[in-house]
Design an enzyme around this catalytic site. Structure first.
Site, PDB file in Angstrom:
ATOM      1  N   SER A 185      54.515  27.332  40.956  1.00  0.00           N
ATOM      2  CA  SER A 185      53.401  26.657  41.613  1.00  0.00           C
ATOM      3  C   SER A 185      52.956  25.483  40.761  1.00  0.00           C
ATOM      4  O   SER A 185      53.099  25.513  39.527  1.00  0.00           O
ATOM      5  CB  SER A 185      52.230  27.623  41.806  1.00  0.00           C
ATOM      6  OG  SER A 185      51.060  26.927  42.213  1.00  0.00           O
ATOM      7  N   TYR A 198      46.706  33.704  38.199  1.00  0.00           N
ATOM      8  CA  TYR A 198      47.817  33.175  38.999  1.00  0.00           C
ATOM      9  C   TYR A 198      48.534  32.063  38.236  1.00  0.00           C
ATOM     10  O   TYR A 198      49.773  32.028  38.178  1.00  0.00           O
ATOM     11  CB  TYR A 198      47.280  32.647  40.326  1.00  0.00           C
ATOM     12  CG  TYR A 198      48.343  32.140  41.273  1.00  0.00           C
ATOM     13  CD1 TYR A 198      49.193  33.024  41.929  1.00  0.00           C
ATOM     14  CD2 TYR A 198      48.483  30.774  41.521  1.00  0.00           C
ATOM     15  CE1 TYR A 198      50.168  32.569  42.807  1.00  0.00           C
ATOM     16  CE2 TYR A 198      49.455  30.313  42.396  1.00  0.00           C
ATOM     17  CZ  TYR A 198      50.292  31.203  43.033  1.00  0.00           C
ATOM     18  OH  TYR A 198      51.252  30.738  43.897  1.00  0.00           O
TER      19      TYR A 198
END
Length: 320
Positions: A185, A198
């Site tokens: 990401s 995350y």
């Protein structure tokens, strides 16, 4: 001494300018991918007969399964929701004629890998897409404000990529060819407040992928980390697509043009531009309280706009 300092800073400035120029030239490959390093039609199929895609029931995983089938591979889909996989499998078989094998597995657990290995035994796996992942919480927020589901996030985002890579890399090394795409990401590129867990889990995926590529590049294996920013999926609550928030199918088609462009890519031109710009911003700016508050405000606005869309569509249908 003054002359030495002048020469030193002149040289330093020249090196900085040269470095920036090289980065700009390298960026051109994303504008003209087919001209820079065109992929032959048979490239993906030449890796092997089968592609394994985790988290394949929806979103980016589903898009990879569909696109790789169109490019001539049989597909192993691994996901938690069997019903979603079966629908995608039917679509793939109907539109491409490729074989599809489904394996139900919950990647938040750590006792699933023996069953997966048994189910893929004997298959010539040429491509692995480690796509499965989860957000600790749907909205950006501070670490102590989210429930303690740390183990599930670590299992899903970190353990899955590690275990699946170990499982498949063995046979790729023996055949001296293969492609592994690890989906990270954009928030894993830098430490990202409001996405601390995350971001850290995706930073692992990024570092793991780059280290493995250095180890196995000489053996004919491509290992690339793909780090998108905004892609409209269930995990992002199907945000409205625009120049920078990409449709999953469009994103995947574009990202597959970049598989020979090095050990890391953002996956599409728009996200390459975002990544280029964000890396120029000092970290202290990105980590400031004001920027965090502004980000929360913008995200809240996007979410509200996204929630209005189904209602507006519903009203429109009723009027029809």
């Amino acid at each position: 001494m003054g002359e030495f300092c002048q020469q030193f800073f002149t040289l330093l400035g020249a090196l900085v300018c040269l470095s920036f120029l090289v980065r700009c030239i390298m960026f051109l490959k994303y504008l003209f991918p087919r001209a820079w390093r065109p992929l032959p039609q048979s490239f993906f199929r030449s890796m092997g007969e089968w592609a394994v895609v985790t988290g394949a029931g929806d979103g980016i995983g589903k898009a990879y399964a569909l696109e790789l089938a169109k490019r001539g591979l049989n597909i192993v889909m691994i996901s938690r929701t069997l019903e979603k996989m079966q629908k995608v499998a039917f679509e793939i078989e109907k539109t491409t004629g490729r074989q599809v094998k489904t394996i139900q597995a919950d990647f938040t657990k750590d006792d699933i890998y023996e069953n997966i290995e048994d189910n893929i035994k004997g298959l010539e796996i040429g491509i692995l897409v480690n796509n499965v992942g989860m957000l600790p919480w749907p909205n950006p927020c501070r670490f102590l404000s989210i429930p303690d589901n740390d183990k599930s996030v670590i299992n899903c985002n970190i353990t899955s990529a590690t275990k699946m890579t170990r499982m498949v890399l063995k046979q790729m090394e023996q055949r001296r060819k293969g492609l592994i795409l690890n989906i990270s990401s954009g928030v894993g590129i830098l430490p990202s407040p409001l996405y601390a867990l995350y971001s850290a889990s995706k930073a692992y995926v990024t570092s793991f992928s780059k280290a493995l590529q250095a180890e196995y590049k000489s053996k004919g294996i491509i290992i690339q980390v793909v780090s998108p920013y905004g892609v409209s999926t269930a995990m992002t609550r199907h945000l409205k697509t625009n120049l920078f928030i990409k449709d999953a199918n469009d994103f995947v088609r574009e990202s597959l043009n970049y598989v020979t462009f090095g050990n890391e890519t953002f996956g599409c031109l728009a996200h390459e531009i975002m990544g280029f710009v964000i890396k120029l911003i000092p970290l202290w700016v990105l980590h400031s309280e004001r920027v965090q508050e502004k980000f929360l405000e913008v995200f809240s606005h996007l979410t509200e706009e996204n929630q209005k869309m189904p209602k507006q569509m519903s009203v429109h249908k009723n009027q029809l």
